[in-house]
Scaffold this active site. Structure first.
Site, PDB file in Angstrom:
ATOM      1  N   ASN A 279      40.760 -31.368 -56.921  1.00 49.65           N
ATOM      2  CA  ASN A 279      42.215 -31.148 -57.965  1.00 49.65           C
ATOM      3  C   ASN A 279      41.837 -29.272 -58.991  1.00 49.65           C
ATOM      4  OD1 ASN A 279      39.647 -30.801 -59.703  1.00 49.65           O
ATOM      5  ND2 ASN A 279      39.914 -32.857 -60.221  1.00 49.65           N
ATOM      6  N   HIS A 280      40.731 -28.793 -58.470  1.00 45.19           N
ATOM      7  CA  HIS A 280      41.903 -27.121 -58.330  1.00 45.19           C
ATOM      8  C   HIS A 280      41.238 -25.991 -56.959  1.00 45.19           C
ATOM      9  CE1 HIS A 280      41.892 -27.863 -62.505  1.00 45.19           C
ATOM     10  NE2 HIS A 280      41.273 -28.195 -62.866  1.00 45.19           N
ATOM     11  N   ASN A 281      41.825 -25.566 -57.309  1.00 44.26           N
ATOM     12  CA  ASN A 281      41.282 -24.467 -54.956  1.00 44.26           C
ATOM     13  C   ASN A 281      42.100 -23.297 -56.025  1.00 44.26           C
ATOM     14  OD1 ASN A 281      39.964 -23.550 -53.491  1.00 44.26           O
ATOM     15  ND2 ASN A 281      41.523 -24.921 -52.005  1.00 44.26           N
TER      16      ASN A 281
ATOM     17  N   VAL B 182      36.620 -27.549 -57.100  1.00 42.01           N
ATOM     18  CA  VAL B 182      36.830 -28.360 -58.477  1.00 42.01           C
ATOM     19  C   VAL B 182      36.771 -30.393 -57.476  1.00 42.01           C
ATOM     20  CG1 VAL B 182      36.153 -30.053 -60.370  1.00 42.01           C
ATOM     21  CG2 VAL B 182      36.775 -27.402 -60.287  1.00 42.01           C
TER      22      VAL B 182
END
Length: 152
Positions: free
Chosen positions: A93-95, A107
């Site tokens: 969900n985050h990169n 994440v």
């Protein structure tokens, strides 16, 4: 990039507390004094402009599954390729690329810790890189939000 007054009000009002109901965009429009079509058009414009990446809930992962912060030390010439591989997982969900020896941070959130471990193992096998795995021990403050309008 300058946002429209509707976009600023929409973000300020609904980045926390989006209506959980059958017609959330209609409720948002009523709250903002505009039409549902205007809300949807505004959200689409924000997404196409790259200002908004998603609209949806953020779950307390300790109650809904498992989560971890992970990183790779990626040779610069492979950074785009490895980032694209990481992004293939819906659990990411985050990169982000960062200036550090560990230059790709992401994440993972999933149903169980074992599920996350299997993803990290797959990524290690596919990329040849060993992930740095940093599961959260204690949350001190998680409230991602930004006021766009001046408050008195």
């Amino acid at each position: 990039m300058t946002q429209s007054p509707l976009a600023r009000r929409l973000i300020d009002r609904f980045q926390h507390g989006m209506p959980v109901c059958a017609e959330p965009y209609r409720v948002m429009a009523q709250t903002l004094g505009c039409s549902e079509a205007q809300v949807l058009e505004c959200l689409q414009h924000l997404q196409l402009a790259g200002t908004l990446s998603r609209v949806g809930p953020v779950f307390e992962h300790t109650r809904a599954g498992a989560s971890t912060l992970a990183a790779f030390a990626v040779p610069q010439e492979r950074l785009q390729q490895v980032a694209e591989r990481v992004n293939q997982y819906p659990e990411v969900n985050h990169n982000y690329a960062r200036e550090h020896r560990y230059n790709l941070w992401f994440v993972l959130t999933g149903p169980t810790r074992a599920h996350l471990d299997s993803i990290l193992q797959e990524l290690e096998q596919d990329t040849g890189l060993t992930p740095l795995d940093l599961p959260m021990l204690t949350a001190y403050r998680i409230d991602l939000g930004f006021a766009l309008e001046a408050t008195p």
